[in-house]
Every structure is written in structure tokens, then in C-alpha cells.
Scaffold this motif. Structure first.
Motif, PDB file in Angstrom:
ATOM      1  N   MET A 167      15.261  12.667  34.435  1.00 15.01           N
ATOM      2  CA  MET A 167      13.808  12.769  34.537  1.00 15.01           C
ATOM      3  C   MET A 167      13.113  11.617  33.811  1.00 15.01           C
ATOM      4  O   MET A 167      12.044  11.188  34.217  1.00 15.01           O
ATOM      5  CB  MET A 167      13.328  14.128  34.036  1.00 15.01           C
ATOM      6  N   LYS A 211       9.702  20.247  32.545  1.00 13.65           N
ATOM      7  CA  LYS A 211       9.248  21.029  33.702  1.00 13.65           C
ATOM      8  C   LYS A 211       7.737  21.216  33.694  1.00 13.65           C
ATOM      9  O   LYS A 211       7.116  21.286  34.752  1.00 13.65           O
ATOM     10  CB  LYS A 211       9.960  22.379  33.775  1.00 13.65           C
ATOM     11  N   ILE A 213      12.942  18.690  40.081  1.00  7.18           N
ATOM     12  CA  ILE A 213      13.907  18.407  39.009  1.00  7.18           C
ATOM     13  C   ILE A 213      15.336  18.453  39.559  1.00  7.18           C
ATOM     14  O   ILE A 213      16.122  17.530  39.374  1.00  7.18           O
ATOM     15  CB  ILE A 213      13.729  19.388  37.837  1.00  7.18           C
TER      16      ILE A 213
END
Length: 78
Positions: free
Chosen positions: A9, A25, A56
Motif C-alpha cells: 500500500m 484501510k 487492498i
């Protein structure tokens, strides 16, 4: 797995706190317009929750495939 998620990420351009990688998140949810918050999110639709998890998880799967292809390619080299 959490550190892998954080690495992936981070490469996707998200700010990831190394001591709290799962918090990414919330940043992903903000980008997608999903009102995800810490605690109970019972009012979220499954579609909204799936958007966050899909973003994700999809990124993680793409990276795992890339790594596997790289390893296979390197294995074939003399």
C-alpha cells in the motif's frame, strides 16, 4: 502479512504507519468515499466494505503475482 500489506500500500501511494499497517484501510476508504471508521461499521453495505477490501486485496494479489513471475523468470536464467 501485515508488513506485506503495508509495503504494497505504501507503493500504491498511501501513507502507512509501520506500527499500525492495518490503519491504511481508513485512508483507502476515504479515497473511495466509503465512511469506514474504527469500531462498529454495521451500517456499511457489503458493497462499500468490499470496495475497501478489494482495493487492498487486489493490490496485494497483483504484487504476489509479480513476485512469483519474477522468481520464475530468475529460476530459468543460467
Amino acid at each position: 502479512m501485515q508488513s506485506f500489506k503495508a509495503d504494497v500500500m505504501k507503493r500504491e501511494g498511501y501513507a502507512v504507519n509501520p506500527s499500525r499497517p492495518d490503519d491504511v484501510k481508513y485512508e483507502v476508504a476515504r479515497d473511495l468515499g466509503v465512511p469506514l471508521k474504527p469500531g462498529d461499521n454495521g451500517e456499511l453495505s457489503t458493497g462499500s466494505a468490499g470496495k475497501v477490501g478489494g482495493k487492498i486485496g487486489g493490490s496485494m494479489v497483483r504484487e504476489m503475482i509479480r513476485l512469483a513471475q519474477e522468481r520464475l523468470a530468475n529460476r530459468d536464467e543460467p
